[in-house]
Write a protein that holds these residues in place. Structure first.
Motif, PDB file in Angstrom:
ATOM      1  N   GLY A  70      27.092  63.823  42.525  1.00  0.00           N
ATOM      2  CA  GLY A  70      26.310  64.253  41.367  1.00  0.00           C
ATOM      3  C   GLY A  70      25.071  65.038  41.736  1.00  0.00           C
ATOM      4  O   GLY A  70      24.424  65.615  40.866  1.00  0.00           O
ATOM      5  N   THR A  71      24.687  65.080  42.988  1.00  0.00           N
ATOM      6  CA  THR A  71      23.444  65.733  43.386  1.00  0.00           C
ATOM      7  C   THR A  71      23.645  67.209  43.684  1.00  0.00           C
ATOM      8  O   THR A  71      24.746  67.650  44.018  1.00  0.00           O
ATOM      9  CB  THR A  71      22.850  65.046  44.627  1.00  0.00           C
ATOM     10  OG1 THR A  71      21.650  65.704  44.994  1.00  0.00           O
ATOM     11  CG2 THR A  71      23.826  65.120  45.792  1.00  0.00           C
ATOM     12  N   ARG A  72      22.563  67.970  43.570  1.00  0.00           N
ATOM     13  CA  ARG A  72      22.581  69.390  43.917  1.00  0.00           C
ATOM     14  C   ARG A  72      21.690  69.641  45.125  1.00  0.00           C
ATOM     15  O   ARG A  72      21.228  70.746  45.347  1.00  0.00           O
ATOM     16  CB  ARG A  72      22.126  70.236  42.726  1.00  0.00           C
ATOM     17  CG  ARG A  72      23.090  70.164  41.536  1.00  0.00           C
ATOM     18  CD  ARG A  72      22.584  70.980  40.369  1.00  0.00           C
ATOM     19  NE  ARG A  72      22.604  72.411  40.635  1.00  0.00           N
ATOM     20  CZ  ARG A  72      23.681  73.215  40.505  1.00  0.00           C
ATOM     21  NH1 ARG A  72      24.836  72.675  40.113  1.00  0.00           N
ATOM     22  NH2 ARG A  72      23.599  74.489  40.752  1.00  0.00           N
ATOM     23  N   ARG A  73      21.482  68.595  45.924  1.00  0.00           N
ATOM     24  CA  ARG A  73      20.677  68.736  47.130  1.00  0.00           C
ATOM     25  C   ARG A  73      21.564  69.126  48.306  1.00  0.00           C
ATOM     26  O   ARG A  73      22.637  68.571  48.503  1.00  0.00           O
ATOM     27  CB  ARG A  73      19.935  67.432  47.437  1.00  0.00           C
ATOM     28  CG  ARG A  73      18.944  67.025  46.350  1.00  0.00           C
ATOM     29  CD  ARG A  73      18.246  65.746  46.740  1.00  0.00           C
ATOM     30  NE  ARG A  73      17.269  65.331  45.744  1.00  0.00           N
ATOM     31  CZ  ARG A  73      17.560  64.546  44.706  1.00  0.00           C
ATOM     32  NH1 ARG A  73      18.783  64.065  44.566  1.00  0.00           N
ATOM     33  NH2 ARG A  73      16.604  64.231  43.849  1.00  0.00           N
ATOM     34  N   VAL A  74      21.044  70.064  49.120  1.00  0.00           N
ATOM     35  CA  VAL A  74      21.824  70.619  50.236  1.00  0.00           C
ATOM     36  C   VAL A  74      20.916  70.718  51.460  1.00  0.00           C
ATOM     37  O   VAL A  74      19.725  71.025  51.344  1.00  0.00           O
ATOM     38  CB  VAL A  74      22.371  72.019  49.884  1.00  0.00           C
ATOM     39  CG1 VAL A  74      23.148  72.611  51.058  1.00  0.00           C
ATOM     40  CG2 VAL A  74      23.247  71.958  48.643  1.00  0.00           C
ATOM     41  N   TYR A 129      20.193  75.279  43.364  1.00  0.00           N
ATOM     42  CA  TYR A 129      20.381  74.151  44.265  1.00  0.00           C
ATOM     43  C   TYR A 129      19.048  73.874  44.965  1.00  0.00           C
ATOM     44  O   TYR A 129      18.227  74.782  45.145  1.00  0.00           O
ATOM     45  CB  TYR A 129      21.458  74.426  45.309  1.00  0.00           C
ATOM     46  CG  TYR A 129      22.864  74.256  44.786  1.00  0.00           C
ATOM     47  CD1 TYR A 129      23.568  73.083  45.019  1.00  0.00           C
ATOM     48  CD2 TYR A 129      23.483  75.266  44.052  1.00  0.00           C
ATOM     49  CE1 TYR A 129      24.856  72.916  44.546  1.00  0.00           C
ATOM     50  CE2 TYR A 129      24.768  75.116  43.573  1.00  0.00           C
ATOM     51  CZ  TYR A 129      25.446  73.935  43.815  1.00  0.00           C
ATOM     52  OH  TYR A 129      26.719  73.767  43.336  1.00  0.00           O
ATOM     53  N   GLN A 130      18.864  72.659  45.389  1.00  0.00           N
ATOM     54  CA  GLN A 130      17.661  72.275  46.109  1.00  0.00           C
ATOM     55  C   GLN A 130      17.991  72.163  47.600  1.00  0.00           C
ATOM     56  O   GLN A 130      18.786  71.314  48.001  1.00  0.00           O
ATOM     57  CB  GLN A 130      17.110  70.936  45.602  1.00  0.00           C
ATOM     58  CG  GLN A 130      15.840  70.504  46.311  1.00  0.00           C
ATOM     59  CD  GLN A 130      15.360  69.136  45.869  1.00  0.00           C
ATOM     60  OE1 GLN A 130      16.011  68.474  45.035  1.00  0.00           O
ATOM     61  NE2 GLN A 130      14.260  68.684  46.423  1.00  0.00           N
ATOM     62  N   VAL A 131      17.355  73.016  48.398  1.00  0.00           N
ATOM     63  CA  VAL A 131      17.566  72.982  49.840  1.00  0.00           C
ATOM     64  C   VAL A 131      16.526  72.021  50.415  1.00  0.00           C
ATOM     65  O   VAL A 131      15.339  72.350  50.503  1.00  0.00           O
ATOM     66  CB  VAL A 131      17.431  74.380  50.457  1.00  0.00           C
ATOM     67  CG1 VAL A 131      17.613  74.316  51.978  1.00  0.00           C
ATOM     68  CG2 VAL A 131      18.460  75.342  49.847  1.00  0.00           C
ATOM     69  N   VAL A 132      16.987  70.840  50.819  1.00  0.00           N
ATOM     70  CA  VAL A 132      16.063  69.791  51.247  1.00  0.00           C
ATOM     71  C   VAL A 132      15.774  69.822  52.736  1.00  0.00           C
ATOM     72  O   VAL A 132      14.836  69.164  53.193  1.00  0.00           O
ATOM     73  CB  VAL A 132      16.610  68.404  50.843  1.00  0.00           C
ATOM     74  CG1 VAL A 132      16.723  68.293  49.329  1.00  0.00           C
ATOM     75  CG2 VAL A 132      17.956  68.136  51.515  1.00  0.00           C
ATOM     76  N   ASP A 133      16.565  70.563  53.494  1.00  0.00           N
ATOM     77  CA  ASP A 133      16.295  70.687  54.924  1.00  0.00           C
ATOM     78  C   ASP A 133      16.862  72.017  55.399  1.00  0.00           C
ATOM     79  O   ASP A 133      17.986  72.409  55.032  1.00  0.00           O
ATOM     80  CB  ASP A 133      16.929  69.527  55.692  1.00  0.00           C
ATOM     81  CG  ASP A 133      16.253  69.294  57.047  1.00  0.00           C
ATOM     82  OD1 ASP A 133      15.221  69.941  57.306  1.00  0.00           O
ATOM     83  OD2 ASP A 133      16.749  68.467  57.829  1.00  0.00           O
ATOM     84  N   PHE A 134      16.086  72.713  56.217  1.00  0.00           N
ATOM     85  CA  PHE A 134      16.498  74.020  56.723  1.00  0.00           C
ATOM     86  C   PHE A 134      15.891  74.166  58.109  1.00  0.00           C
ATOM     87  O   PHE A 134      14.681  74.381  58.258  1.00  0.00           O
ATOM     88  CB  PHE A 134      15.988  75.132  55.799  1.00  0.00           C
ATOM     89  CG  PHE A 134      16.427  76.522  56.221  1.00  0.00           C
ATOM     90  CD1 PHE A 134      17.658  77.019  55.823  1.00  0.00           C
ATOM     91  CD2 PHE A 134      15.607  77.325  56.995  1.00  0.00           C
ATOM     92  CE1 PHE A 134      18.074  78.298  56.201  1.00  0.00           C
ATOM     93  CE2 PHE A 134      16.011  78.597  57.385  1.00  0.00           C
ATOM     94  CZ  PHE A 134      17.241  79.081  56.980  1.00  0.00           C
ATOM     95  N   GLN A 135      16.722  73.991  59.160  1.00  0.00           N
ATOM     96  CA  GLN A 135      16.173  74.045  60.500  1.00  0.00           C
ATOM     97  C   GLN A 135      17.261  74.339  61.530  1.00  0.00           C
ATOM     98  O   GLN A 135      18.452  74.199  61.270  1.00  0.00           O
ATOM     99  CB  GLN A 135      15.473  72.737  60.861  1.00  0.00           C
ATOM    100  CG  GLN A 135      16.372  71.509  60.856  1.00  0.00           C
ATOM    101  CD  GLN A 135      15.640  70.265  61.320  1.00  0.00           C
ATOM    102  OE1 GLN A 135      15.229  70.206  62.476  1.00  0.00           O
ATOM    103  NE2 GLN A 135      15.466  69.300  60.427  1.00  0.00           N
TER     104      GLN A 135
END
Length: 603
Positions: free
Chosen positions: A378-382, A408-414
């Protein structure tokens, strides 16, 4: 005889002049001068028997008019198609008067007689004896007229062996091979001859004029007039860094082996196209990062006959070739590049591969489909991770931007690096907005970390060790959700089966080849038989690329008319085909999943 050729033969009467020089004419009796002028007039009026009678009398008396009389008598006999008598008179002329100032005209007529009677080799030998530059153009016309009538391929090949420097023979041999032969050796001969002599004149295209007094970095190639309809054969310039000066036939592993693999695939596609009645001539040019060499090439007269360009791979040569392609309405293919910059404002430049931006867009579209990762939770976190290569970070950034456009919510990018444990310790640690389910233990150990719920994780990496490490790190960090990764992040021969089955894993796989298909199996067998090695993915890409765009050339003459039709409509490609209906990069982006013991394309 061809009317133009007939005029040329008779026109030589005027070119020679009715009389020798004034000094010589002073030695000729008045009555003989009168008979000579009367004979020439009769010849011009096509009164051949009367002219021959008068000329015979002049020949018997000798003197300054004798060689002219010999020649005009031969002209009269030639016009009566009495070739044997004409030839005998000319032989008598060249024997008695070898220093006659118009002896080249006699050699020309001897050549015409020989060719009229099918003695082409003798005719060419006569033409080679002509030293007058003013007659060379007429000699070339004579060659072209008669040689174009030869339909015996073996005869023309034998003539080429006897006269290897003769361009007229070479051009007619190229044309005859392209029209009548499918033999591999003949087609290779055609390629070699075209590389050396150019092409038969079949279009109105004019040679490109050289660009002078300008640096290569700012020079713009000239425009030529392109044909607008399909023709009988198509010329493909393959401009790749072959590095022939470093070539070692005994060396199997080369830094540019992919170039030779691409070209081998292109050559096999050429054979397939020939079976379909599409003749393609390949011209391989060894082009590295040399702008001046590239500019010199596109300015050369032979290059004006090009219908399709493959390459170059380096930026400045590619810029020059793209400018030439745009000005001359020629499709240019970038065979391995994925940068959108190469096709921005370049209407005739195409990417054989999908661009990184296109890949990001297609993955984002994929996750919104029913039953895909976006509907699994159900989440839109990526979370998005990427490897150390520049294209990894570019793809990751493109995907991040695409997801943000879709809310969408980008919760981590590294960037990922190190061991799986190191990855897990850095993963999501700085982002408190990620939803998590508390574990039953209050001790913060990997086994007791709360489960982090994500829609999916995206990995862009060219390192085949990063995929398995990230999977391990996700398990250590207790991250739920699917993983979508680039295919290069895994080693399919070294990784165990569980690597691809323990989590919902999707692979972004632009160069996916389904090895269960017959077309792939047959290609592999043919390639092994002809090259004594199994084909690499570059060989398959070269094959598909040439097959698709060769068919496009045959249908449209290379012109971009109907974009909606610029897509593959058959399933005989080794990879997944082509679609340029909306842009100049390939819109087909395969995504695969491991199912039933093999990878299956699901998008």
């Amino acid at each position: 005889m061809n009317p133009k050729l007939r005029w040329l033969i008779l026109g030589l009467i005027g070119l020679i002049g009715l009389l020798p020089g004034w000094t010589a004419m002073a030695q000729v009796p008045a009555d003989l001068q009168k008979r000579y002028k009367a004979a020439v007039s009769q010849l011009q009026r096509s009164e051949y028997n009367q002219a021959k009678s008068e000329l015979s009398a002049i020949i018997q008396r000798g003197g300054p008019l004798a060689p002219y009389a010999h020649y005009y008598w031969s002209i009269a006999a030639f016009r009566q198609r009495d070739f044997s008598q004409s030839r005998l008179m000319l032989k008598q002329l060249t024997s008695r008067f070898p220093d006659w100032r118009k002896i080249d005209d006699a050699q020309y007529l001897l050549a015409a007689i020989a060719m009229e009677t099918g003695q082409y080799e003798e005719g060419l030998t006569n033409l080679q004896r002509i030293g007058d530059p003013g007659l060379r153009a007429d000699a070339s016309k004579l060659e072209q007229y008669f040689l174009s009538r030869i339909t015996d391929l073996n005869r023309l090949k034998q003539m080429h062996r006897e006269f290897p420097e003769n361009r007229a023979i070479a051009l007619n041999l190229i044309d005859l091979i392209q029209r009548t032969s499918t033999d591999k050796d003949d087609l290779e001969l055609s390629d070699r001859l075209t590389n050396r002599f150019g092409l038969p004149a079949t279009t109105s295209a004019q040679p490109a004029a050289p660009v002078a007094n300008r640096p290569a970095s700012s020079a713009t190639p000239p425009a030529t007039t392109r044909p607008t309809r399909p023709k009988g054969y198509y010329n493909v310039a393959v401009m790749l860094p072959f590095r022939l000066d470093e070539f070692d036939a005994g060396k199997r592993l080369r830094s540019n082996q992919y170039v030779f693999d691409l070209y081998n695939g292109i050559k096999l596609a050429k054979e397939k196209l020939q079976e379909e009645g599409i003749t393609v001539n390949l011209f391989a040019y060894d082009i590295e990062n040399d702008a001046n060499k590239t500019l010199e090439l596109v300015n050369s007269p032979a290059f004006s006959q090009t219908d399709l360009i493959v390459g170059p791979l380096y930026a400045e040569p590619n810029r020059i070739a793209s400018a030439y392609a745009n000005q001359n309405n020629i499709v240019l293919l970038n065979p391995i590049a994925t940068s959108s910059e190469l096709i921005a404002n370049q209407p005739m430049s195409f990417l054989v591969q999908p661009s990184l931006a296109r890949q990001a867009q297609q993955v984002a579209d994929f996750i919104r489909q029913p039953g895909r990762p976006a509907t699994e939770t159900g989440t839109r976190r990526v979370a998005i991770y990427f490897g150390s290569a520049r294209k990894d970070s570019l793809l990751a950034a493109s995907y991040r931007d695409e997801l943000k456009r879709q809310n969408y919510q980008v919760v981590d990018f590294q960037r990922v690096a190190g061991s799986a444990q190191t990855m897990a310790s850095l993963m999501l640690s700085a982002n408190a907005s990620v939803s998590a389910r508390p574990s039953s233990s209050s001790v913060s150990t990997p086994a007791s970390l709360p489960t982090v719920s994500l829609n999916h994780v995206f990995l862009a990496s060219s390192n085949d060790e990063d995929g398995p490490k990230l999977l391990d790190a996700l398990s250590r960090r207790r991250v739920s959700g699917s993983l979508i990764a680039t295919s290069a992040a895994f080693d399919y021969y070294r990784n165990t089966l569980s690597t691809f089955t323990r989590r919902s894993l999707y692979l972004l796989y632009p160069d996916f080849i389904d090895t269960s298909r017959d077309i792939v199996t047959n290609f592999g067998a043919d390639y092994l038989a002809s090259r004594n090695t199994i084909p690499s993915v570059f060989a398959s890409q070269g094959y598909d690329m040439m097959l698709f765009f060769g068919r496009h050339l045959a249908r449209n003459g290379g012109q971009i008319r109907n974009r909606s039709a610029l897509r593959s409509d058959t399933d005989d490609y080794l990879l997944s085909g082509f679609d340029y209906s909306r842009s100049n990069d390939n819109q087909i982006v395969p995504i695969v999943r491991y199912e039933g013991g093999r990878f299956v394309k699901i998008n």
